[in-house]
Write an enzyme that holds these catalytic residues in place. Structure first.
Site, PDB file in Angstrom:
ATOM      1  N   SER A   1       0.829  -1.220   0.000  1.00 36.68           N
ATOM      2  CA  SER A   1       0.000   0.000   0.000  1.00 36.68           C
ATOM      3  C   SER A   1       0.854   1.257   0.000  1.00 36.68           C
ATOM      4  CB  SER A   1      -0.924   0.006   1.223  1.00 36.68           C
ATOM      5  OG  SER A   1      -1.824  -1.074   1.147  1.00 36.68           O
TER       6      SER A   1
ATOM      7  N   GLU B   1      -4.359  -2.868  -7.068  1.00 41.45           N
ATOM      8  CA  GLU B   1      -4.588  -1.500  -7.576  1.00 41.45           C
ATOM      9  C   GLU B   1      -5.084  -0.576  -6.471  1.00 41.45           C
ATOM     10  OE1 GLU B   1      -4.237  -0.404 -10.723  1.00 41.45           O
ATOM     11  OE2 GLU B   1      -4.285  -2.180 -12.009  1.00 41.45           O
TER      12      GLU B   1
END
Ligand code: TGC
Ligand code: FAD
Length: 400
Positions: free
Chosen positions: A153, A379
């Protein structure tokens, strides 16, 4: 590895659902592109996808077909291997692919938005001419290396690095969870230079010191191949550095493009689950009645089509903004997060509505549901996108 392609004799009965007549908002070109991809999915993906997912094998032969239906970079210029269409065409193509399987959409997302797009946007003319036509035609397969074992992340913490060595850079480090890496001819890799600035490089598969081992044991996206990228003193010619971007905005710009496609794609997976549940509820009887005659079943179907319709409208509006160059990264985050979560909810509900049959490969539900567990994570995870929205509306950054 050779394997005869085992085609199922089952007919793909999928029918599109357009409750709010969104087709009226599309052009003839959009509908032509959409119908061509839908037909291709019915002919080439649906008959084989359960077999590939069962074997955890990637149908690499589909790369050529994906190129032929214009799935690689639909909104990139045709002279650089793209489709020369607009952002709505790109979105609607992703929707049809993910209706078949999220892994097939992944193949196209990575190739078009994460490999062709950065070479087009950040590369020089020589790099564009060298790589883009081959990627657009499916002759070359590409992958995108941002995530690292300890930096998912938070990609800005990456440790993969390059050091200046005359006419080349020496690349060291490792990337993790990379779609298509074991079968890729080239990788767009993000690494820090000696000043700590993130740069993009095109790494070719035969470069000494570069390997891409496969990650095994996935219960999700089983028909998509995922691997690592390992760089041990790889000499990458300076000509392979993407000259026109520096910093995290390089990879994040590609992610905006790909997340946009996922926002549309997830609607496709949801539509397939809804379509299957609707058909099943009109056929299956219990207590002397069709399942669809029970109010509880109707509630489930009504809520599904309501949420799908909202997601279709969100995608369409986002596409309109994207066509005007006005879609912000935060708007894209909202659509990715909402539509993937919606698809996961629809898949779980549809799974229950098929009873025991819902856990089998006889229906596409369980495969979609398992796939979406990756889509909700890659994503940018569900929570990262929530924080992006939170930051956008408050002005406060809650990441650190
Ligand atoms: P931050 O300081 O916010 O931003 C750094 C610079 O980037 C700009 N920017 C963006 N530009 C374009 N598009 C976006 N979406 C952008 N988001 C930010 C920003 O304006 C800034 O520019 P500048 O000029 O000021 O330098 O960066 P941060 O380090 O605080 O990170 C923010 C955060 C957490 C949102 C970001 O790191 C993030 O999005 N993390 C999630 C990581 C992620 O999504 N990884 C995906 C890996 S690829 C993948 O999963 C492929 S799966 C493919 C498939 O199979 O389909
Ligand atoms: P982590 O970042 O460790 O997150 C773990 C959990 O912590 C998540 O729930 C997350 O939301 C939460 N979390 C993290 N930070 C915060 C915070 N600040 N506040 C609150 N919660 C937080 N990457 C590529 O570069 N290229 C690819 O092609 C690619 N393909 C992929 C294919 C698959 C099948 C998968 C599963 C992943 C792929 N990825 C790829 C990687 C993907 O983008 C990452 O898995 C994702 O960004 C999350 O990173 P992580 O797995 O390290 O989880």
């Amino acid at each position: 590895m050779s394997h005869d392609i085992k085609k199922s004799s089952k007919t793909d009965l999928y029918e599109y659902h357009d409750y709010y007549n969104i087709d009226e908002l599309l052009s003839e070109d959009h509908i032509l592109a959409r119908d061509a991809v839908r037909e291709w999915v019915k002919q080439e993906v649906s008959p084989i996808i359960e077999d590939y997912a069962n074997r955890a094998a990637c149908p690499v032969h589909l790369f050529k077909g994906l190129a032929e239906v214009g799935a690689f970079g639909p909104s990139l210029p045709a002279e650089y291997g793209g489709g020369g269409m607009d952002e709505i065409a790109y979105g609607i193509i992703m929707q049809e692919l993910e209706r078949g399987d999220s892994g097939i959409r992944s193949m196209a997302s990575v190739q078009g938005s994460l490999v062709m797009y950065p070479i087009y946007k950040y590369g020089n003319e020589e790099q564009r001419r060298k790589y883009l036509p081959k990627l657009g035609s499916g002759e070359f397969i590409g992958c995108f290396g941002l995530t690292e074992p300890d930096h998912g992340s938070n990609p800005s913490g990456m440790i993969t690095n390059i050091k200046d060595d005359g006419d080349a850079y020496i690349l060291n480090g490792a990337k993790m969870w990379i779609t298509n890496s074991p079968v890729a001819d080239i990788a767009v890799v993000w690494a820090k230079d000696e000043a700590g600035i993130i740069r993009g490089l095109i790494v070719e598969k035969d470069m000494k010191g570069f390997s891409a081992p496969e990650i095994h044991g996935k219960w999700s996206l089983r028909a998509s191949v995922t691997g690592e990228l390992v760089f041990e003193d790889v000499r990458v010619p300076k000509a392979n550095l993407l000259p026109n971007v520096q910093g995290l905005k390089g990879p994040l710009g590609c992610l905006s493009k790909a997340r946009y496609g996922i926002a549309w794609g997830a609607v496709g997976a949801a539509l397939d689950c809804y379509d299957s549940a609707l058909r099943y509820s009109k056929e299956r009887e219990q207590f002397g009645k069709k399942l669809g005659q029970f109010q509880l079943t109707q509630k489930k179907l009504a809520e599904m089509i309501t949420e799908i319709t909202k997601a279709q409208l969100l995608s369409w509006r986002l596409g309109t903004l994207a066509n005007q160059g006005k879609a912000t990264p935060a708007q894209i985050s909202m659509a990715k997060r909402n539509n993937v979560a919606m698809a996961l909810d629809v898949a779980r509900e549809a799974r229950q509505m098929h009873g025991g049959m819902g856990i089998t490969g006889e229906y596409p539900i369980m495969r979609h549901m398992a796939n979406l567990e990756s889509v909700v994570t890659y994503e940018g995870t569900h929570d990262i996108h929530l924080l992006i929205t939170g930051m956008d509306v408050t002005g406060f950054n809650a990441f650190g």
